[in-house]
Enzyme design. Structure first.
Site, PDB file in Angstrom:
ATOM      1  N   ASP A 406       0.872  -1.185   0.000  1.00  0.00           N
ATOM      2  CA  ASP A 406       0.000   0.000   0.000  1.00  0.00           C
ATOM      3  C   ASP A 406       0.905   1.230   0.000  1.00  0.00           C
ATOM      4  OD1 ASP A 406      -1.978   1.899   0.307  1.00  0.00           O
ATOM      5  OD2 ASP A 406      -2.597   1.281   2.311  1.00  0.00           O
ATOM      6  N   CYS A 433      -3.037   4.419  -4.295  1.00  0.00           N
ATOM      7  CA  CYS A 433      -3.738   5.704  -4.291  1.00  0.00           C
ATOM      8  C   CYS A 433      -3.379   6.516  -5.524  1.00  0.00           C
ATOM      9  CB  CYS A 433      -3.432   6.484  -3.020  1.00  0.00           C
ATOM     10  SG  CYS A 433      -1.688   6.727  -2.719  1.00  0.00           S
TER      11      CYS A 433
HETATM   12  N1  SAH Z   1      -1.843   0.915   4.950  1.00  0.00           N
HETATM   13  C1  SAH Z   1      -1.460   2.042   5.743  1.00  0.00           C
HETATM   14  C2  SAH Z   1      -1.238   3.323   4.973  1.00  0.00           C
HETATM   15  C3  SAH Z   1      -0.243   3.281   3.914  1.00  0.00           C
HETATM   16  S1  SAH Z   1       0.145   4.881   3.301  1.00  0.00           S
HETATM   17  C4  SAH Z   1      -2.555   2.333   6.746  1.00  0.00           C
HETATM   18  O1  SAH Z   1      -3.707   2.120   6.475  1.00  0.00           O
HETATM   19  O2  SAH Z   1      -2.225   2.856   7.802  1.00  0.00           O
HETATM   20  C5  SAH Z   1       1.800   4.602   2.774  1.00  0.00           C
HETATM   21  C6  SAH Z   1       2.797   4.449   3.912  1.00  0.00           C
HETATM   22  O3  SAH Z   1       4.067   4.132   3.356  1.00  0.00           O
HETATM   23  C7  SAH Z   1       3.011   5.708   4.739  1.00  0.00           C
HETATM   24  O4  SAH Z   1       2.723   5.388   6.073  1.00  0.00           O
HETATM   25  C8  SAH Z   1       4.485   6.043   4.529  1.00  0.00           C
HETATM   26  O5  SAH Z   1       5.091   6.564   5.689  1.00  0.00           O
HETATM   27  C9  SAH Z   1       5.090   4.709   4.173  1.00  0.00           C
HETATM   28  N2  SAH Z   1       6.320   4.688   3.366  1.00  0.00           N
HETATM   29  C10 SAH Z   1       6.731   5.556   2.436  1.00  0.00           C
HETATM   30  N3  SAH Z   1       7.867   5.138   1.850  1.00  0.00           N
HETATM   31  C11 SAH Z   1       8.185   3.952   2.424  1.00  0.00           C
HETATM   32  C12 SAH Z   1       9.251   3.014   2.233  1.00  0.00           C
HETATM   33  N4  SAH Z   1      10.204   3.219   1.336  1.00  0.00           N
HETATM   34  N5  SAH Z   1       9.246   1.908   2.979  1.00  0.00           N
HETATM   35  C13 SAH Z   1       8.276   1.676   3.897  1.00  0.00           C
HETATM   36  N6  SAH Z   1       7.256   2.522   4.117  1.00  0.00           N
HETATM   37  C14 SAH Z   1       7.209   3.659   3.406  1.00  0.00           C
END
Ligand code: SAH
Length: 475
Positions: A406, A433
């Protein structure tokens, strides 16, 4: 094509920012205040290499999808971009956006064949049977900037692309309790002579008012963001807020009772566009509110990330769970797990779930939420998914049955996609998204034998062009 040229164009699409798109002389022309289906007379105001901007002169034939905006500031406000278009057309536009990129970027010939459904926002009514489309009142979190307009303090929203504040207390995509809260804060400012932060000089105290409502629990948090270390006139603020909630609750036509559960202030002394600073202090009640998505409970503090449309989120994650097809024996990875919303959903049906997320605070929340729900078969890692997962996989070299991703709008890192190919799970569930990066990642994976097997579109952000897709990929 030249500036001031007049054209007659048929509007065919709408951009992310809500501009109508037509074609003239083989160029795309963007025109504000038009709707797909309009036949419009426009005047060219700016010509670029491959596109142009036009101004609406006259609508020759209005589109049948036009509707009257519900909000009086829909045109000025930078929030909603689609209020002048019917919700049915909005869903159609969103569907086409996904189909187009899957075809064009994803290289999928007939994307409509795999589409299971387009799910719009329905009224969160008590009477589930009569649920009808309702693209309003879905947001559980609102952020109102405070500023000065014509010498007076105002609360409201930023006009599109600016920091001018449009005074408004009732935003139709938010919960209707906000109106009472904003009016209460305005009274507090006036009666207690609270100073208001000025972005230019950095002077003044009050910057933002942030609210969160648990749609299932009715718990309300009000967070006052100040540009200083010391909060002032707390007692009076709480009095105003309590009265506001009381007044709201005395009208028993409301869907749920609202309880003032938490009043906090947040310290943000920096000259920045970021709304919240790092420090939050409680002045009334609890440090957090709780809410449910399905039957999973979440504690939400001022700084926590939490899905803003909980009703659609439950449906979307329910679909992700269905696509994962768990029986209870599986090992699952939830990559980009945030506060673990999906991980906890999955943990109820899987043997073991691992989550990875880059923001340490989110992982703290995820662990607390696991505990809150008595789930012991989840484990969370802080770090970049593309670094943590390959390392873990090399060390353990166990089998992973299902992978869920996600990612943020930029999509998955290539290194992570390579790792997924190597892990070779039975199923990959991709929650996205941004359909364009989803399509790009599907294209990348298709070179390694991964195929799109099913997907559903969920509208989480009605009245804007953002769209969420949940996709099942298999080999
Ligand atoms: N499924 C989650 C939301 C995901 S939004 C929920 O419902 O809470 C995408 C998320 O990816 C964000 O929290 C962001 O901080 C994280 N993110 C961004 N880049 C990333 C990376 N390289 N590795 C791990 N997480 C990351």
């Amino acid at each position: 094509m030249n500036k001031n040229d007049i054209y007659e164009v048929r509007i065919e699409d709408v951009t992310e920012e809500g501009l109508g798109v037509g074609r003239a002389d083989g160029m795309a022309v963007f025109v504000k205040d038009t709707a797909p289906g309009d036949l419009a007379k426009i005047k060219i105001v700016k010509v670029k290499k491959s596109y142009a901007y036009g101004r609406l002169e006259e609508i020759i034939t209005p589109s049948s999808s036009r509707v009257e905006p519900v909000c009086s500031v829909a045109r000025q406000c930078g929030g909603c971009t689609l209020q002048h278009i019917s919700y049915e057309s909005e869903l159609e536009l969103k569907k086409n956006k996904v189909l187009n990129v899957l075809r064009r970027i994803g290289g999928i010939e007939e994307p409509e064949k795999y589409l299971e459904g387009v799910y719009g926002v329905r009224r969160p009514a008590k009477d589930e049977a009569s649920q009808e489309y309702c693209p309003y009142r879905y947001r559980n979190k609102m952020q109102f900037p405070v500023g000065i307009r014509e010498g007076k303090p105002v609360l409201g929203f930023y006009a599109g692309r600016t920091h001018d504040i449009i005074p408004i207390s009732d935003c139709y995509i938010g919960h209707d309790i906000n109106k009472n809260i904003i009016e209460a804060v305005a009274s507090w400012i006036e009666k207690c002579n609270i100073t208001v932060y000025d972005e230019n000089t950095g002077k003044g105290l009050l910057r933002h008012v942030l609210t969160r409502v648990g749609f299932e629990t009715g718990e309300l948090m009000v967070c006052i963001v100040i540009s200083g270390r010391k909060m002032v006139r707390e007692k009076e603020l709480i009095e105003f807020l309590r009265k506001a909630v009381e007044e709201y609750s005395s009208d028993n036509s409301n869907d749920i009772d609202i309880k003032l559960t938490s009043v906090v202030y947040n310290i943000n002394t920096k000259k920045t566009n970021k709304i919240l600073g790092d420090e939050t202090k409680v002045i009334y009640g609890s440090e957090y509110i709780t809410d449910y998505i399905g039957n999973t409970r979440f504690a939400i503090s001022a700084q926590s990330f939490y899905q803003v449309n909980p009703i659609q989120t439950e449906k979307l994650y329910g679909k992700a769970l269905e696509y994962a097809g768990l029986t209870g024996d599986e090992t699952v990875w939830d990559m980009y797990c945030g506060i673990g919303t999906i991980s906890l959903f999955l943990a109820k049906k899987a043997r073991k779930v691992y989550g990875v997320e880059i923001v340490p605070q989110a992982i703290e929340d995820a662990r607390r939420n696991a505990e809150l729900n008595g789930l012991t078969n989840v484990e969370f890692y802080v770090g970049k998914a593309e670094e943590v997962v390959p390392r873990w996989y090399e060390e353990i070299n166990g089998s992973i049955d299902v992978v869920v991703v996600d990612p943020p709008r930029k999509g998955c890192d290539e290194k992570l996609l390579d790792t997924i190919v190597r892990i070779n799970p039975k199923k990959l569930v991709y929650v996205s998204c941004d359909p364009a990066t989803l399509a790009r990642d599907i294209k990348y994976l298709s070179d390694y034998g991964w195929k799109l097997s099913n997907y559903s579109i969920y509208d989480q952000f009605s009245r804007s062009m953002h769209v969420e897709t949940v996709t099942l990929l298999t080999t």
